[in-house]
Write a protein that holds these residues in place. Structure first.
Motif, PDB file in Angstrom:
ATOM      1  N   ARG A   1      28.461  35.023  55.444  1.00 38.65           N
ATOM      2  CA  ARG A   1      27.072  34.554  55.466  1.00 38.65           C
ATOM      3  C   ARG A   1      26.822  33.639  56.670  1.00 38.65           C
ATOM      4  NH1 ARG A   1      24.048  31.377  50.447  1.00 38.65           N
ATOM      5  NH2 ARG A   1      21.964  31.329  51.423  1.00 38.65           N
ATOM      6  N   VAL A   2      27.759  32.717  56.928  1.00 40.71           N
ATOM      7  CA  VAL A   2      27.606  31.793  58.048  1.00 40.71           C
ATOM      8  C   VAL A   2      27.683  32.533  59.380  1.00 40.71           C
ATOM      9  CG1 VAL A   2      28.649  29.837  59.248  1.00 40.71           C
ATOM     10  CG2 VAL A   2      28.425  29.801  56.751  1.00 40.71           C
ATOM     11  N   ALA A   3      28.619  33.505  59.481  1.00 42.33           N
ATOM     12  CA  ALA A   3      28.769  34.261  60.727  1.00 42.33           C
ATOM     13  C   ALA A   3      27.487  35.013  61.074  1.00 42.33           C
ATOM     14  CB  ALA A   3      29.944  35.229  60.612  1.00 42.33           C
ATOM     15  N   ARG A   4      26.853  35.586  60.048  1.00 41.00           N
ATOM     16  CA  ARG A   4      25.596  36.296  60.304  1.00 41.00           C
ATOM     17  C   ARG A   4      24.518  35.331  60.764  1.00 41.00           C
ATOM     18  NH1 ARG A   4      20.816  36.782  57.810  1.00 41.00           N
ATOM     19  NH2 ARG A   4      19.686  38.778  57.914  1.00 41.00           N
ATOM     20  N   GLN A   5      24.467  34.165  60.143  1.00 44.00           N
ATOM     21  CA  GLN A   5      23.442  33.186  60.513  1.00 44.00           C
ATOM     22  C   GLN A   5      23.649  32.672  61.930  1.00 44.00           C
ATOM     23  OE1 GLN A   5      20.851  32.647  58.573  1.00 44.00           O
ATOM     24  NE2 GLN A   5      19.948  31.346  60.177  1.00 44.00           N
ATOM     25  N   LEU A   6      24.890  32.453  62.320  1.00 42.06           N
ATOM     26  CA  LEU A   6      25.165  31.996  63.685  1.00 42.06           C
ATOM     27  C   LEU A   6      24.809  33.063  64.714  1.00 42.06           C
ATOM     28  CD1 LEU A   6      28.589  30.117  63.257  1.00 42.06           C
ATOM     29  CD2 LEU A   6      26.353  29.119  63.792  1.00 42.06           C
ATOM     30  N   ALA A   7      25.141  34.324  64.400  1.00 37.59           N
ATOM     31  CA  ALA A   7      24.827  35.417  65.331  1.00 37.59           C
ATOM     32  C   ALA A   7      23.317  35.583  65.485  1.00 37.59           C
ATOM     33  CB  ALA A   7      25.463  36.712  64.834  1.00 37.59           C
ATOM     34  N   LEU A   8      22.594  35.422  64.360  1.00 36.08           N
ATOM     35  CA  LEU A   8      21.135  35.515  64.414  1.00 36.08           C
ATOM     36  C   LEU A   8      20.556  34.368  65.237  1.00 36.08           C
ATOM     37  CD1 LEU A   8      18.430  36.699  63.548  1.00 36.08           C
ATOM     38  CD2 LEU A   8      18.609  35.379  61.414  1.00 36.08           C
ATOM     39  N   ALA A   9      21.072  33.157  65.028  1.00 38.92           N
ATOM     40  CA  ALA A   9      20.572  31.996  65.777  1.00 38.92           C
ATOM     41  C   ALA A   9      20.825  32.165  67.268  1.00 38.92           C
ATOM     42  CB  ALA A   9      21.244  30.731  65.265  1.00 38.92           C
ATOM     43  N   ARG A  10      21.939  32.810  67.629  1.00 38.83           N
ATOM     44  CA  ARG A  10      22.250  32.969  69.050  1.00 38.83           C
ATOM     45  C   ARG A  10      21.257  33.901  69.744  1.00 38.83           C
ATOM     46  NH1 ARG A  10      27.159  33.867  68.476  1.00 38.83           N
ATOM     47  NH2 ARG A  10      27.905  31.793  69.041  1.00 38.83           N
ATOM     48  N   VAL A  11      20.958  35.055  69.139  1.00 36.83           N
ATOM     49  CA  VAL A  11      20.032  35.978  69.804  1.00 36.83           C
ATOM     50  C   VAL A  11      18.623  35.376  69.860  1.00 36.83           C
ATOM     51  CG1 VAL A  11      21.372  38.027  69.207  1.00 36.83           C
ATOM     52  CG2 VAL A  11      19.534  37.260  67.672  1.00 36.83           C
ATOM     53  N   LEU A  12      18.264  34.604  68.846  1.00 38.55           N
ATOM     54  CA  LEU A  12      16.952  33.946  68.876  1.00 38.55           C
ATOM     55  C   LEU A  12      16.914  32.892  69.974  1.00 38.55           C
ATOM     56  CD1 LEU A  12      16.170  33.489  65.052  1.00 38.55           C
ATOM     57  CD2 LEU A  12      15.312  35.256  66.609  1.00 38.55           C
ATOM     58  N   ALA A  13      18.004  32.156  70.122  1.00 42.46           N
ATOM     59  CA  ALA A  13      18.072  31.135  71.166  1.00 42.46           C
ATOM     60  C   ALA A  13      18.070  31.764  72.553  1.00 42.46           C
ATOM     61  CB  ALA A  13      19.316  30.282  70.990  1.00 42.46           C
ATOM     62  N   TYR A  14      18.586  32.966  72.677  1.00 40.61           N
ATOM     63  CA  TYR A  14      18.627  33.651  73.967  1.00 40.61           C
ATOM     64  C   TYR A  14      17.279  34.271  74.354  1.00 40.61           C
ATOM     65  CZ  TYR A  14      23.727  33.315  74.367  1.00 40.61           C
ATOM     66  OH  TYR A  14      25.029  32.860  74.500  1.00 40.61           O
ATOM     67  N   GLY A  15      16.367  34.389  73.383  1.00 40.43           N
ATOM     68  CA  GLY A  15      15.044  34.879  73.748  1.00 40.43           C
ATOM     69  C   GLY A  15      14.486  36.000  72.899  1.00 40.43           C
ATOM     70  N   MET A  16      15.257  36.552  71.972  1.00 44.81           N
ATOM     71  CA  MET A  16      14.715  37.577  71.083  1.00 44.81           C
ATOM     72  C   MET A  16      13.825  36.921  70.030  1.00 44.81           C
ATOM     73  SD  MET A  16      17.823  40.308  70.437  1.00 44.81           S
ATOM     74  CE  MET A  16      16.712  41.487  69.672  1.00 44.81           C
ATOM     75  N   THR A  17      12.841  37.649  69.556  1.00 42.99           N
ATOM     76  CA  THR A  17      12.015  37.162  68.461  1.00 42.99           C
ATOM     77  C   THR A  17      12.644  37.557  67.135  1.00 42.99           C
ATOM     78  OG1 THR A  17      10.674  39.172  68.331  1.00 42.99           O
ATOM     79  CG2 THR A  17       9.972  37.472  69.902  1.00 42.99           C
ATOM     80  N   GLU A  18      12.173  36.953  66.057  1.00 45.98           N
ATOM     81  CA  GLU A  18      12.704  37.282  64.735  1.00 45.98           C
ATOM     82  C   GLU A  18      12.449  38.743  64.395  1.00 45.98           C
ATOM     83  OE1 GLU A  18      11.452  34.674  61.674  1.00 45.98           O
ATOM     84  OE2 GLU A  18      12.196  32.860  62.653  1.00 45.98           O
TER      85      GLU A  18
ATOM     86  N   VAL B   1       6.513  30.798  80.386  1.00 44.26           N
ATOM     87  CA  VAL B   1       7.462  31.798  79.897  1.00 44.26           C
ATOM     88  C   VAL B   1       8.691  31.734  80.793  1.00 44.26           C
ATOM     89  CG1 VAL B   1       7.862  34.251  79.493  1.00 44.26           C
ATOM     90  CG2 VAL B   1       5.606  33.253  79.034  1.00 44.26           C
ATOM     91  N   THR B   2       9.826  31.369  80.204  1.00 41.43           N
ATOM     92  CA  THR B   2      11.067  31.210  80.963  1.00 41.43           C
ATOM     93  C   THR B   2      12.223  31.825  80.191  1.00 41.43           C
ATOM     94  OG1 THR B   2      11.614  29.086  79.948  1.00 41.43           O
ATOM     95  CG2 THR B   2      10.244  29.025  81.916  1.00 41.43           C
ATOM     96  N   PRO B   3      13.235  32.398  80.890  1.00 45.53           N
ATOM     97  CA  PRO B   3      14.440  32.888  80.193  1.00 45.53           C
ATOM     98  C   PRO B   3      15.384  31.736  79.859  1.00 45.53           C
ATOM     99  CG  PRO B   3      14.642  33.270  82.539  1.00 45.53           C
ATOM    100  CD  PRO B   3      13.276  32.667  82.330  1.00 45.53           C
ATOM    101  N   ARG B   4      16.153  31.898  78.804  1.00 48.80           N
ATOM    102  CA  ARG B   4      17.104  30.878  78.403  1.00 48.80           C
ATOM    103  C   ARG B   4      18.532  31.223  78.813  1.00 48.80           C
ATOM    104  NH1 ARG B   4      14.742  30.427  72.213  1.00 48.80           N
ATOM    105  NH2 ARG B   4      12.625  29.791  72.807  1.00 48.80           N
TER     106      ARG B   4
END
Length: 373
Positions: free
Chosen positions: A146-163, A79-82
């Motif tokens: 639509r794209v802006a929402r998808q990018l923002a969602l991908a960023r928080v997931l990449a930072y460590g939040m779950t779906e 388990v590591t932070p990104r």
């Protein structure tokens, strides 16, 4: 010698005979002058005496090498932070068992707060555009939202939040939810083997906060194995012992192809069932690998053979309750079995457990310590 003297001699001999006979039977196990140990069924159970029949078997050809217990890397995770984040709270400790998806640690990050705010704004804009439909807004604006929402969602997931955490964030329009606080979850079930951090510490990306491993199946790295040893391949049976007494069955799962430059030896990886938690990481063990089958020979459990003087000996059972110490010619020992070339026949019944008790009774009797009962 005159007739009177002869008569006196025979009278004394007749009187002394019963005494000699009594002494001859005293001090032997069970009172038997031949030295046979006699135990009732109840006495055998109390002493832990177990018997079995001698049979022929094919003894496997084996090698023994030292080994080192390692965690199963295929059943482990970190388990590591990104992103750079500060530890707010820990929720598990070293040695604790965790389940998949369990909350491990709470972190706080400025970068995460910015990403969360962007997601809230982007999701709100997308919901507005979607409700109006592409007919009411320009196609470009619809696609951009639509794209802006998808990018923002991908960023928080990449930072460590779950779906699930991201969905909960998007379900609200409250700006206060963009706090930068988030949890890291356990990616699998297992035991916490490392948690080297403190609350309040600033953690850089990639820093290991937890090592988690399923220790029910462990690896044993066995080495050195000489290059000239007969081929060892995956699937071969093996076993390991941490104490030289208790053995745990395993299977060869890998033989390293690279030869050590210094020792010119191979290494072998063995997978071992550790459901009883007998093995632990970095523990030293002895490894035995079965490399082939030998000829069929008369063999007995190695535990059945004891040394009396300088002679290998077994206790042969007669009539179910008589135990005779029989010397044998023992051959090679393979695993838990010892080949016997003389002294026993197939079908003979011998003692395979409780040997020490019988041996002590026999020695006690030979020293005049009384009956075996």
């Amino acid at each position: 010698m005159n007739s009177r003297t002869l008569i006196a001699f025979f009278v004394n001999l007749v009187i002394a005979a019963p005494v000699f006979a009594e002494d001859a039977g005293h001090g032997k196990p069970g009172g038997d002058a031949s030295g046979i140990i006699k135990l009732t069924a109840e006495e055998q159970r109390a002493a832990g005496v177990v018997v079995d029949r001698v049979s022929r078997r094919a003894l496997g050809e084996t090698i023994r090498v030292p080994g080192n217990v390692e965690i199963n890397m295929y059943r482990s995770a970190r388990v590591t932070p990104r992103i750079t984040a500060q530890v707010v709270a820990r929720h598990v400790i070293l040695g604790e068992s965790v389940s998949a998806g369990q909350r491990m640690v709470t972190l706080s990050s400025v970068a995460m707060a910015e990403a969360q705010a962007e997601l809230i704004i982007a999701n709100r804009e997308w919901e507005r555009s979607r409700s109006l439909g592409p007919e009411s807004v320009s196609e470009r604006r619809y696609t951009e939202a639509r794209v802006a929402r998808q990018l923002a969602l991908a960023r928080v997931l990449a930072y460590g939040m779950t779906e699930a955490q991201a969905d909960a964030l998007m379900s609200t329009s409250e700006a206060e939810r963009a706090s930068g606080v988030f949890d890291l979850l356990s990616p699998q079930a297992g035991t916490v083997l490392q948690d080297n951090f403190i609350v309040g510490e600033l953690i850089e990306p990639g820093r290991v906060l937890f090592d988690i491993s399923d220790e029910s199946v462990m690896w044993v790295e066995a080495r050195p194995i000489a290059v000239g040893v007969p081929d060892i391949h995956t699937g071969m049976p093996a076993r390991v012992t941490p104490d030289g007494v208790n053995w745990i069955d395993g299977t060869v799962v890998q033989r390293y192809h690279r030869v050590d430059e210094t020792t010119r030896t191979h290494g072998v990886r063995i997978e071992v069932d550790n459901a009883d938690d007998q093995l632990h990481e970095r523990q030293f063990v002895e490894v035995e690998i079965v490399t082939g089958k030998g000829d069929t020979v008369l063999a007995v459990p190695s535990a059945a053979v004891t040394m009396i003087g300088d002679t290998p000996t077994v206790f042969k059972v007669e009539h179910g309750h008589e135990f005779h110490a029989e010397s044998v010619a023992s051959g090679p020992t393979v695993g838990d079995w010892t080949a016997v070339s003389a002294g026993l026949r197939e079908g003979d019944v011998i003692v395979v457990a409780g040997i020490f008790h019988l041996k002590s009774l026999m020695l006690k009797s030979s020293l005049g310590g009384g009956h075996a009962h």
